[in-house]
Design a protein around this motif. Sequence first.
Motif, PDB file in Angstrom:
ATOM      1  N   ARG A 163      13.948   6.746  -8.537  1.00 54.88           N
ATOM      2  CA  ARG A 163      13.341   8.055  -8.295  1.00 54.88           C
ATOM      3  C   ARG A 163      12.987   8.222  -6.816  1.00 54.88           C
ATOM      4  N   LEU A 164      12.394   7.192  -6.221  1.00 59.23           N
ATOM      5  CA  LEU A 164      11.999   7.275  -4.818  1.00 59.23           C
ATOM      6  C   LEU A 164      13.217   7.375  -3.904  1.00 59.23           C
ATOM      7  N   LYS A 165      14.292   6.682  -4.248  1.00 60.60           N
ATOM      8  CA  LYS A 165      15.521   6.785  -3.464  1.00 60.60           C
ATOM      9  C   LYS A 165      16.072   8.208  -3.523  1.00 60.60           C
ATOM     10  N   ARG A 166      16.086   8.774  -4.722  1.00 58.94           N
ATOM     11  CA  ARG A 166      16.617  10.129  -4.887  1.00 58.94           C
ATOM     12  C   ARG A 166      15.750  11.153  -4.161  1.00 58.94           C
ATOM     13  N   ALA A 167      14.433  11.005  -4.268  1.00 57.21           N
ATOM     14  CA  ALA A 167      13.522  11.914  -3.568  1.00 57.21           C
ATOM     15  C   ALA A 167      13.741  11.841  -2.066  1.00 57.21           C
ATOM     16  N   SER A 168      13.921  10.634  -1.553  1.00 55.30           N
ATOM     17  CA  SER A 168      14.162  10.448  -0.122  1.00 55.30           C
ATOM     18  C   SER A 168      15.459  11.122   0.307  1.00 55.30           C
ATOM     19  N   ASP A 169      16.506  10.973  -0.504  1.00 57.55           N
ATOM     20  CA  ASP A 169      17.793  11.590  -0.178  1.00 57.55           C
ATOM     21  C   ASP A 169      17.670  13.121  -0.103  1.00 57.55           C
ATOM     22  N   LEU A 170      16.952  13.704  -1.066  1.00 58.73           N
ATOM     23  CA  LEU A 170      16.792  15.157  -1.089  1.00 58.73           C
ATOM     24  C   LEU A 170      15.996  15.644   0.119  1.00 58.73           C
ATOM     25  N   GLU A 171      14.924  14.943   0.436  1.00 63.66           N
ATOM     26  CA  GLU A 171      14.083  15.347   1.559  1.00 63.66           C
ATOM     27  C   GLU A 171      14.815  15.184   2.887  1.00 63.66           C
ATOM     28  N   LYS A 220       0.838  -1.202   0.000  1.00 61.38           N
ATOM     29  CA  LYS A 220       0.000   0.000   0.000  1.00 61.38           C
ATOM     30  C   LYS A 220       0.870   1.249   0.000  1.00 61.38           C
ATOM     31  N   ARG A 221       1.918   1.231   0.825  1.00 62.44           N
ATOM     32  CA  ARG A 221       2.805   2.396   0.883  1.00 62.44           C
ATOM     33  C   ARG A 221       3.520   2.591  -0.458  1.00 62.44           C
ATOM     34  N   ALA A 222       3.946   1.490  -1.066  1.00 61.78           N
ATOM     35  CA  ALA A 222       4.675   1.584  -2.334  1.00 61.78           C
ATOM     36  C   ALA A 222       3.785   2.134  -3.446  1.00 61.78           C
ATOM     37  N   PHE A 223       2.568   1.616  -3.571  1.00 57.80           N
ATOM     38  CA  PHE A 223       1.692   2.080  -4.640  1.00 57.80           C
ATOM     39  C   PHE A 223       1.165   3.482  -4.342  1.00 57.80           C
ATOM     40  N   GLY A 224       1.099   3.830  -3.062  1.00 60.36           N
ATOM     41  CA  GLY A 224       0.721   5.193  -2.718  1.00 60.36           C
ATOM     42  C   GLY A 224       1.792   6.203  -3.088  1.00 60.36           C
ATOM     43  N   SER A 225       3.006   5.739  -3.259  1.00 61.71           N
ATOM     44  CA  SER A 225       4.120   6.635  -3.583  1.00 61.71           C
ATOM     45  C   SER A 225       4.285   6.853  -5.088  1.00 61.71           C
ATOM     46  N   LYS A 230      11.936   8.179   8.582  1.00 62.74           N
ATOM     47  CA  LYS A 230      11.486   8.545   7.238  1.00 62.74           C
ATOM     48  C   LYS A 230      12.324   7.856   6.181  1.00 62.74           C
ATOM     49  N   ARG A 231      13.653   7.858   6.373  1.00 57.93           N
ATOM     50  CA  ARG A 231      14.531   7.228   5.393  1.00 57.93           C
ATOM     51  C   ARG A 231      14.230   5.731   5.278  1.00 57.93           C
ATOM     52  N   ALA A 232      13.989   5.072   6.406  1.00 55.14           N
ATOM     53  CA  ALA A 232      13.687   3.638   6.392  1.00 55.14           C
ATOM     54  C   ALA A 232      12.363   3.367   5.682  1.00 55.14           C
ATOM     55  N   GLN A 233      11.351   4.202   5.936  1.00 59.95           N
ATOM     56  CA  GLN A 233      10.058   4.022   5.270  1.00 59.95           C
ATOM     57  C   GLN A 233      10.176   4.235   3.764  1.00 59.95           C
ATOM     58  N   ASP A 234      10.930   5.242   3.367  1.00 59.20           N
ATOM     59  CA  ASP A 234      11.113   5.512   1.938  1.00 59.20           C
ATOM     60  C   ASP A 234      11.861   4.370   1.258  1.00 59.20           C
ATOM     61  N   ARG A 235      12.818   3.791   1.964  1.00 53.48           N
ATOM     62  CA  ARG A 235      13.588   2.699   1.371  1.00 53.48           C
ATOM     63  C   ARG A 235      12.725   1.452   1.146  1.00 53.48           C
ATOM     64  N   VAL A 236      11.695   1.283   1.975  1.00 57.37           N
ATOM     65  CA  VAL A 236      10.792   0.140   1.789  1.00 57.37           C
ATOM     66  C   VAL A 236      10.097   0.233   0.434  1.00 57.37           C
ATOM     67  N   SER A 237       9.583   1.417   0.110  1.00 59.99           N
ATOM     68  CA  SER A 237       8.898   1.613  -1.169  1.00 59.99           C
ATOM     69  C   SER A 237       9.865   1.461  -2.339  1.00 59.99           C
ATOM     70  N   ALA A 238      11.062   2.031  -2.204  1.00 59.61           N
ATOM     71  CA  ALA A 238      12.048   1.926  -3.277  1.00 59.61           C
ATOM     72  C   ALA A 238      12.455   0.471  -3.505  1.00 59.61           C
ATOM     73  N   LYS A 239      12.636  -0.271  -2.427  1.00 61.87           N
ATOM     74  CA  LYS A 239      13.018  -1.676  -2.544  1.00 61.87           C
ATOM     75  C   LYS A 239      11.901  -2.504  -3.164  1.00 61.87           C
ATOM     76  N   TYR A 240      10.658  -2.145  -2.861  1.00 62.83           N
ATOM     77  CA  TYR A 240       9.517  -2.879  -3.419  1.00 62.83           C
ATOM     78  C   TYR A 240       9.564  -2.835  -4.948  1.00 62.83           C
ATOM     79  N   TYR A 241       9.813  -1.648  -5.499  1.00 65.40           N
ATOM     80  CA  TYR A 241       9.873  -1.528  -6.957  1.00 65.40           C
ATOM     81  C   TYR A 241      11.151  -2.146  -7.524  1.00 65.40           C
TER      82      TYR A 241
END
Length: 263
Positions: free
Chosen positions: A206-214, A57-62, A135-146
């Motif tokens: 893209r999600l990894k890069r967005a997470s790094d910037l944020e 759900k988190r991955a597709f929401g992103s 936040k970084r850990a949550q973002d990495r979950v979505s990036a890893k999913y894809y």
Amino acid sequence: MDPATLIGVSLAFGAVIASIVMEGSSPMAVVLPAPMMLVIGGTLGAGLASSTVKDAKRAFGSIVKAFTLKLPNPEVTIETLVGLADRARREGLLALEDAAKEIDDEFLRAGLQAAIDGTDPDDLRTILEDKISTKRAQDRVSAKYYADMGGFAPTIGIIGTVVSLVHVLENLAQPDKLGKMIASAFVATLWGLLTANLLWLPLSGRLKRASDLECTQMEVALEGLLAVQAGANPRLVGERLRSMLADEPGKSAKPAKSEKKAA
């Protein structure tokens, strides 16, 4: 909005379509429901099986975030912090109570309020660093999913090709149909490679890069808040925070107006 992903994916698929047309074929020749259903459905199923429903759900929401990402602007955060540092030196930390309510950045606002409330600097650093890490850990979950889906898709495409070739071998007695059937069999492999390399893996990156910037902006806010709490010189605060940005988007070589005044 930063349109890099939208432009990149459109350009990539456009190049594939153009190459098909230039070869004298039709794009519809590779738009076959059966192999597409197997590859996309199989990839989605494998991705879900390797993770959890919550992660899915988190991955597709992103996805929306990946295509419509608004790049953070750390320079705005730095200007705000320099202004806060200047005011805190002149009027004291408690004078920032009203300013905290006007800050849109939730992370910065919460941190400033904690500083105003008298939170110990070491405790404040720990709290804010924990928020960044979460936040970084949550973002990495979505990036890893894809990224995982990008690994599954080509193999599932090969499975689809094998399934189709089995059907081809069952019809060797009809040589007039073999050419079309063999061509259709490789469509599954094509879609597996296409979706992996032109969709799933780019989304992951893209999600990894967005997470790094944020997270970089949050780290800038953290250091700035601690400097404001310590009563640091506004000019030095600006220089210190800009040194953390390297070549991140949004960085400006010009000092903020409030920083010039403070100097």
